[in-house]
Enzyme design. Structure first.
Site, PDB file in Angstrom:
ATOM      1  N   ARG A  36       4.769   6.111   6.255  1.00 30.55           N
ATOM      2  CA  ARG A  36       3.823   5.730   7.311  1.00 30.55           C
ATOM      3  C   ARG A  36       3.948   4.253   7.636  1.00 30.55           C
ATOM      4  O   ARG A  36       4.433   3.448   6.838  1.00 30.55           O
ATOM      5  CB  ARG A  36       2.390   6.042   6.887  1.00 30.55           C
ATOM      6  CG  ARG A  36       1.864   5.219   5.716  1.00 30.55           C
ATOM      7  CD  ARG A  36       1.090   3.986   6.149  1.00 30.55           C
ATOM      8  NE  ARG A  36       0.731   3.127   5.021  1.00 30.55           N
ATOM      9  CZ  ARG A  36       1.380   2.042   4.677  1.00 30.55           C
ATOM     10  NH1 ARG A  36       2.453   1.677   5.335  1.00 30.55           N
ATOM     11  NH2 ARG A  36       0.990   1.301   3.655  1.00 30.55           N
ATOM     12  N   GLU A  42      -5.580  -3.898   8.222  1.00 29.79           N
ATOM     13  CA  GLU A  42      -4.962  -4.265   6.946  1.00 29.79           C
ATOM     14  C   GLU A  42      -5.982  -4.899   6.015  1.00 29.79           C
ATOM     15  O   GLU A  42      -6.753  -5.772   6.423  1.00 29.79           O
ATOM     16  CB  GLU A  42      -3.813  -5.247   7.201  1.00 29.79           C
ATOM     17  CG  GLU A  42      -2.554  -4.949   6.436  1.00 29.79           C
ATOM     18  CD  GLU A  42      -1.933  -3.625   6.840  1.00 29.79           C
ATOM     19  OE1 GLU A  42      -2.053  -2.649   6.062  1.00 29.79           O
ATOM     20  OE2 GLU A  42      -1.312  -3.558   7.903  1.00 29.79           O
ATOM     21  N   HIS A  43      -5.981  -4.445   4.765  1.00 33.88           N
ATOM     22  CA  HIS A  43      -6.902  -4.906   3.728  1.00 33.88           C
ATOM     23  C   HIS A  43      -8.357  -4.590   4.093  1.00 33.88           C
ATOM     24  O   HIS A  43      -9.286  -5.266   3.649  1.00 33.88           O
ATOM     25  CB  HIS A  43      -6.724  -6.412   3.454  1.00 33.88           C
ATOM     26  CG  HIS A  43      -5.412  -6.727   2.796  1.00 33.88           C
ATOM     27  ND1 HIS A  43      -5.196  -6.543   1.453  1.00 33.88           N
ATOM     28  CD2 HIS A  43      -4.244  -7.193   3.297  1.00 33.88           C
ATOM     29  CE1 HIS A  43      -3.953  -6.891   1.146  1.00 33.88           C
ATOM     30  NE2 HIS A  43      -3.354  -7.271   2.263  1.00 33.88           N
ATOM     31  N   ASP A  45      -9.275  -1.216   3.773  1.00 37.69           N
ATOM     32  CA  ASP A  45      -9.553   0.061   3.102  1.00 37.69           C
ATOM     33  C   ASP A  45     -10.497  -0.103   1.916  1.00 37.69           C
ATOM     34  O   ASP A  45     -11.453   0.657   1.765  1.00 37.69           O
ATOM     35  CB  ASP A  45      -8.254   0.757   2.679  1.00 37.69           C
ATOM     36  CG  ASP A  45      -7.315  -0.126   1.878  1.00 37.69           C
ATOM     37  OD1 ASP A  45      -7.576  -1.348   1.765  1.00 37.69           O
ATOM     38  OD2 ASP A  45      -6.308   0.400   1.360  1.00 37.69           O
ATOM     39  N   GLY A 133       9.796  -0.187  -1.392  1.00 40.20           N
ATOM     40  CA  GLY A 133       9.461  -1.606  -1.441  1.00 40.20           C
ATOM     41  C   GLY A 133       9.320  -2.270  -0.091  1.00 40.20           C
ATOM     42  O   GLY A 133       9.247  -3.497  -0.009  1.00 40.20           O
ATOM     43  N   GLY A 135       6.845  -1.408   2.165  1.00 41.64           N
ATOM     44  CA  GLY A 135       5.492  -1.273   2.685  1.00 41.64           C
ATOM     45  C   GLY A 135       5.328  -0.107   3.631  1.00 41.64           C
ATOM     46  O   GLY A 135       4.400  -0.079   4.446  1.00 41.64           O
ATOM     47  N   SER A 137       5.243   3.076   2.415  1.00 44.77           N
ATOM     48  CA  SER A 137       4.611   4.114   1.612  1.00 44.77           C
ATOM     49  C   SER A 137       5.562   5.190   1.106  1.00 44.77           C
ATOM     50  O   SER A 137       5.318   6.379   1.243  1.00 44.77           O
ATOM     51  CB  SER A 137       3.461   4.755   2.396  1.00 44.77           C
ATOM     52  OG  SER A 137       2.593   5.405   1.511  1.00 44.77           O
ATOM     53  N   SER A 138       6.640   4.739   0.477  1.00 40.82           N
ATOM     54  CA  SER A 138       7.565   5.683  -0.148  1.00 40.82           C
ATOM     55  C   SER A 138       6.889   6.441  -1.289  1.00 40.82           C
ATOM     56  O   SER A 138       7.203   7.607  -1.540  1.00 40.82           O
ATOM     57  CB  SER A 138       8.804   4.949  -0.659  1.00 40.82           C
ATOM     58  OG  SER A 138       8.456   3.942  -1.592  1.00 40.82           O
ATOM     59  N   ASP A 184      -2.563   5.942   2.642  1.00 41.51           N
ATOM     60  CA  ASP A 184      -1.181   6.412   2.648  1.00 41.51           C
ATOM     61  C   ASP A 184      -1.092   7.916   2.441  1.00 41.51           C
ATOM     62  O   ASP A 184      -0.340   8.615   3.123  1.00 41.51           O
ATOM     63  CB  ASP A 184      -0.381   5.691   1.557  1.00 41.51           C
ATOM     64  CG  ASP A 184      -0.313   4.194   1.785  1.00 41.51           C
ATOM     65  OD1 ASP A 184      -0.745   3.741   2.867  1.00 41.51           O
ATOM     66  OD2 ASP A 184       0.157   3.480   0.886  1.00 41.51           O
TER      67      ASP A 184
END
Length: 393
Positions: A36, A42-43, A45, A133, A135, A137-138, A184
């Protein structure tokens, strides 16, 4: 040029070939889940605010088959998993599964342990196009793909997709030891093609936001290839500042605060750091709501302006940007046809997301490459669907 992503069928074919080569026979079950990108929010949640992510065409695919044995064996074809790309463990009761080495296996073990029923032993292969790595959302893509695979394998699934997302979040908390938010997993499980997902992180109510009239625009994701440098201590410092600000204001969370409250913090001798962190959260929550309205109206100019404001706030008030991310954002904004650009994810590395006209993509990529001292990677992203089973035929 932007990297060309293999489609789901191509990734599935790679997983099926690998399964046949390593385990013999054909996989009986196949499932995928997407990564995603968070468009804005951002920040917010962990402050019970709103987020607005969309699912990506980057996916994690799991192909496998149950068997009559006692051991579950999983092979990953991804380069980033470390020295050990395979693991096995004794299948049995969910309550007996414990985290261990290799660490990447804990994401899978956690999903099995938090599944709605015990599952038989199986062999499986994992293939992913979600860069780790970055960002994007792996980890959630792996968790939700695993859970969807288990649903198909067992024939059981929870009544609501929210339950799947929460089980995957719990797996990440308890097995991977990462105190992630819920965004995520929600978007990976519930993404809808052509839509962003407005998620209320207080009560977990969602709303699909159709991207009407987007035909002339795309989102360009740029991977800085600068790894995340936001340490757990830096993350906790920012989170704690938010919690302290809410406490000083007598609020349950900064979700309930407004700009008058930010002024009140100053009068109550709050530190400059607390004021800045709180100001970002309060303004970002409102920006996210405004962005959802703009998207519904097809007002991409306004959406782009809000993206720009979001990045500037993350850079100046939340202080989670980096010279690499700022360089990419600044370069993007210099290109005619770019409506907005911002960092996406926790910050201090990873990716930027840029909204621009389709006819400006090549020029934007060339300009960003010329201005950026590193070696970025570019992906054109359209709002994609969430997790699902794939036919193996």
């Amino acid at each position: 040029m932007a990297a060309s992503l293999p489609d789901v069928d191509s990734v599935k074919a790679k997983a099926l070939r690998a399964f046949a080569e390593n385990f013999g026979g054909q996989a009986a079950v196949c499932a995928y889940a997407p990564g995603r990108v968070n468009l804005i929010g951002e920040h917010t949640d962990y402050n019970e605010g709103f987020v607005l992510p969309m699912a990506l065409p980057m996916v994690t695919v799991i192909a496998g088959r149950s068997h009559g044995g006692k051991k579950t064996r999983v092979l990953s074809l991804n380069d980033v998993v470390g020295a050990t790309n395979e693991f096995e463990f004794e299948a049995g009761s969910r309550t007996d599964i414990k985290p261990g080495e290799p660490k990447w296996a804990n994401y899978i073990k956690g999903c099995i342990a938090n599944f709605i029923c015990d599952v038989p032993a199986f062999n499986a292969v994992i293939v992913s196009t979600v860069p780790a790595g970055a960002g994007l959302s792996s980890s959630a893509a792996l968790e939700v793909a695993t859970y969807t695979f288990l649903e198909t394998l067992s024939g059981k699934k929870p009544e609501k997709p929210e339950q799947k997302a929460l089980a995957c979040q719990k797996a990440e908390h308890d097995f991977a030891g990462v105190p992630c938010g819920i965004m995520d997993q929600f978007i990976s499980a519930m993404g809808k093609e052509g839509c962003a997902l407005l998620l209320d992180c207080r009560d977990l109510v969602t709303k699909q936001i159709p991207m009407l009239h987007i035909d002339n625009y795309v989102f360009l994701i740029t991977n800085s290839n600068a790894p995340h440098k936001l340490s757990s201590s830096a993350y906790c410092e920012r989170r704690d500042c938010c919690y302290e600000a809410a406490k000083m204001l007598g609020k349950k969370s900064l979700r309930d605060a407004n700009m008058n409250d930010i002024l009140a913090l100053t009068s109550r001798n709050a530190s400059d750091c607390i004021v800045k962190r709180a100001r970002h959260v309060v303004t970002e929550i409102q920006r996210t709501l405004n962005a959802a309205v703009a998207l519904e109206k097809g007002d991409f100019q306004q959406f782009g302006r809000l993206m720009n404001e979001s990045h500037d706030s993350l850079r100046d008030d939340y202080e989670v940007s980096s010279k690499e991310l700022d360089s990419l954002v600044s370069a993007a904004r210099e290109v005619d046809g770019v409506l907005g650009s911002r960092l996406t994810g926790a910050g201090f590395g990873g990716c930027t997301v840029t909204l621009l006209r389709k006819d400006a993509v090549d020029k934007a990529i060339q300009h960003m490459k010329a201005k950026y001292p590193g070696t970025p990677a570019f992906y054109i992203a359209t709002p994609s669907g969430g997790a699902r089973e794939i036919s193996v035929n």
